[in-house]
Write a protein that holds these residues in place. Structure first.
Motif, PDB file in Angstrom:
ATOM      1  N   SER A  89     -46.114  46.517   2.536  1.00 26.02           N
ATOM      2  CA  SER A  89     -46.003  45.556   3.625  1.00 26.02           C
ATOM      3  C   SER A  89     -45.969  44.132   3.094  1.00 26.02           C
ATOM      4  N   GLN A  90     -46.819  43.832   2.111  1.00 27.05           N
ATOM      5  CA  GLN A  90     -46.830  42.485   1.544  1.00 27.05           C
ATOM      6  C   GLN A  90     -45.564  42.201   0.742  1.00 27.05           C
ATOM      7  N   GLU A  91     -45.016  43.230   0.098  1.00 27.84           N
ATOM      8  CA  GLU A  91     -43.748  43.042  -0.617  1.00 27.84           C
ATOM      9  C   GLU A  91     -42.652  42.645   0.363  1.00 27.84           C
ATOM     10  N   ALA A  92     -42.583  43.358   1.504  1.00 26.56           N
ATOM     11  CA  ALA A  92     -41.571  43.030   2.510  1.00 26.56           C
ATOM     12  C   ALA A  92     -41.813  41.648   3.105  1.00 26.56           C
ATOM     13  N   ALA A  93     -43.087  41.319   3.373  1.00 24.97           N
ATOM     14  CA  ALA A  93     -43.401  39.999   3.923  1.00 24.97           C
ATOM     15  C   ALA A  93     -43.060  38.894   2.930  1.00 24.97           C
ATOM     16  N   PHE A  94     -43.303  39.155   1.651  1.00 28.11           N
ATOM     17  CA  PHE A  94     -42.978  38.149   0.633  1.00 28.11           C
ATOM     18  C   PHE A  94     -41.468  37.935   0.536  1.00 28.11           C
ATOM     19  N   ALA A  95     -40.695  39.037   0.603  1.00 34.14           N
ATOM     20  CA  ALA A  95     -39.240  38.895   0.554  1.00 34.14           C
ATOM     21  C   ALA A  95     -38.724  38.143   1.774  1.00 34.14           C
ATOM     22  N   ARG A  96     -39.270  38.481   2.949  1.00 31.80           N
ATOM     23  CA  ARG A  96     -38.852  37.787   4.167  1.00 31.80           C
ATOM     24  C   ARG A  96     -39.242  36.311   4.115  1.00 31.80           C
ATOM     25  N   MET A 102     -48.543  30.809  -2.663  1.00 33.93           N
ATOM     26  CA  MET A 102     -49.668  31.501  -2.049  1.00 33.93           C
ATOM     27  C   MET A 102     -49.287  32.915  -1.634  1.00 33.93           C
ATOM     28  N   LYS A 103     -48.083  33.074  -1.091  1.00 30.72           N
ATOM     29  CA  LYS A 103     -47.617  34.411  -0.716  1.00 30.72           C
ATOM     30  C   LYS A 103     -47.484  35.299  -1.952  1.00 30.72           C
ATOM     31  N   ARG A 104     -46.999  34.725  -3.030  1.00 33.18           N
ATOM     32  CA  ARG A 104     -46.831  35.500  -4.261  1.00 33.18           C
ATOM     33  C   ARG A 104     -48.191  35.907  -4.830  1.00 33.18           C
ATOM     34  N   LEU A 105     -49.177  35.006  -4.756  1.00 28.17           N
ATOM     35  CA  LEU A 105     -50.512  35.333  -5.252  1.00 28.17           C
ATOM     36  C   LEU A 105     -51.142  36.452  -4.427  1.00 28.17           C
ATOM     37  N   ASP A 106     -50.948  36.422  -3.111  1.00 29.11           N
ATOM     38  CA  ASP A 106     -51.465  37.502  -2.267  1.00 29.11           C
ATOM     39  C   ASP A 106     -50.819  38.830  -2.640  1.00 29.11           C
ATOM     40  N   ARG A 107     -49.511  38.798  -2.877  1.00 27.28           N
ATOM     41  CA  ARG A 107     -48.813  40.018  -3.272  1.00 27.28           C
ATOM     42  C   ARG A 107     -49.310  40.524  -4.622  1.00 27.28           C
ATOM     43  N   ASP A 108     -49.479  39.615  -5.581  1.00 28.09           N
ATOM     44  CA  ASP A 108     -49.939  40.017  -6.909  1.00 28.09           C
ATOM     45  C   ASP A 108     -51.373  40.541  -6.860  1.00 28.09           C
ATOM     46  N   ARG A 109     -52.211  39.943  -6.017  1.00 27.19           N
ATOM     47  CA  ARG A 109     -53.592  40.418  -5.888  1.00 27.19           C
ATOM     48  C   ARG A 109     -53.618  41.847  -5.343  1.00 27.19           C
ATOM     49  N   GLN A 110     -52.783  42.113  -4.360  1.00 27.32           N
ATOM     50  CA  GLN A 110     -52.709  43.467  -3.812  1.00 27.32           C
ATOM     51  C   GLN A 110     -52.143  44.438  -4.838  1.00 27.32           C
ATOM     52  N   ARG A 111     -51.210  43.977  -5.634  1.00 32.62           N
ATOM     53  CA  ARG A 111     -50.627  44.842  -6.672  1.00 32.62           C
ATOM     54  C   ARG A 111     -51.679  45.215  -7.713  1.00 32.62           C
ATOM     55  N   LEU A 112     -52.528  44.255  -8.099  1.00 33.42           N
ATOM     56  CA  LEU A 112     -53.599  44.547  -9.049  1.00 33.42           C
ATOM     57  C   LEU A 112     -54.600  45.536  -8.467  1.00 33.42           C
ATOM     58  N   LEU A 113     -54.876  45.407  -7.178  1.00 24.22           N
ATOM     59  CA  LEU A 113     -55.788  46.345  -6.529  1.00 24.22           C
ATOM     60  C   LEU A 113     -55.225  47.760  -6.565  1.00 24.22           C
TER      61      LEU A 113
END
Length: 246
Positions: A96-103, A184-195
């Motif tokens: 979901s965050q990947e799609a939100a980041f792309a959008r 900020m959007k990219r950091l949120d995506r990367d944080r979720q990816r690390l999780l």
């Protein structure tokens, strides 16, 4: 008296003869006294790691006690529905965050384009005002326009310069704001990816593998038993290294 005198003289002088083969001669030095202690003991394996459950779940063994195993061979698997569900949930959140980041990236690029378009329009307006002022200046020198028209052309040029300056500065600030928002959007995506990566590592650790070549020592729990996190599951004995306990 003549016979007894030598014997009495030898008695009082204290001299005595000893055989040379009965005498040991050596240099005396400082040394250490060593005592030997006799005790009973047992020989045990020096290396016998115990594998623990990384998460709560059901244990399923793939080996038996006493069986020879090699390094990295699977010994048991902990079935943890809780961890698997958490991994699936976080993977869905990552998608979901990947799609939100792309959008958001597309939307930010669109805003940047509009901002640059406003600055370009202000530049064109300034260029047009400069041409009109030059034309008005030439006409004023030829006295073919009124003072009022000349002043109006000069005011239009000043206004165009102010609008162009503000448009450029506004575009720069908007660019910085959009870059920060995208970061900020990219950091949120990367944080979720690390999780998700951490959960995938924990899920892979559910398969307990032998750390050494050795023999399966003890199975701490029964087959299909429910264990808690960090509970002992299986012990592997390395028969190549021993210790004596006494």
């Amino acid at each position: 008296v003549a016979i007894a005198t030598p014997a009495l003289r030898a008695l009082f002088t204290g001299e005595r003869a000893v055989s040379a083969d009965r005498v040991r001669i050596a240099t005396v030095g400082r040394g250490r006294f060593v005592n030997d202690v006799a005790a009973q003991g047992v020989v045990v394996a020096a290396l016998s790691p115990t594998l623990i459950a990384p998460a709560p779940g059901l244990v399923r063994y793939t080996v038996r006690a006493g069986e020879a195993v090699t390094k990295d061979q699977p010994l048991a698997t902990v079935e943890s529905p809780e961890l698997q569900n958490e991994l699936a949930r976080e993977k869905a959140a990552l998608e979901s965050q990947e799609a939100a980041f792309a959008r958001e990236s597309i939307e930010i690029r669109r805003k940047m384009l509009l901002t640059r378009q406003g600055a370009d329009t202000a530049n064109l307006t300034l260029q047009a005002a400069e041409r009109e002022f030059r034309r008005a200046e030439q006409s004023w020198d030829m006295k073919v326009i009124s003072r009022r028209d000349f002043d109006k052309a000069r005011d239009d040029l000043d206004a165009a310069r102010i609008d162009q300056k503000h448009a450029v500065e506004s575009a720069k600030l908007e660019q910085e704001s959009l870059d920060l928002e995208l970061k900020m959007k990219r950091l949120d995506r990367d944080r979720q990816r690390l999780l998700v990566q951490d959960l995938e590592r924990r899920a892979s650790d559910l398969t307990l593998r032998s750390p050494v070549d050795g023999v399966v020592g003890t199975l701490a729990v029964a087959e299909r038993a429910n264990v808690a996190a960090n509970a002992a599951v299986v012990t592997v004995v390395d028969p190549s290294v021993y210790e004596i306990e006494f």
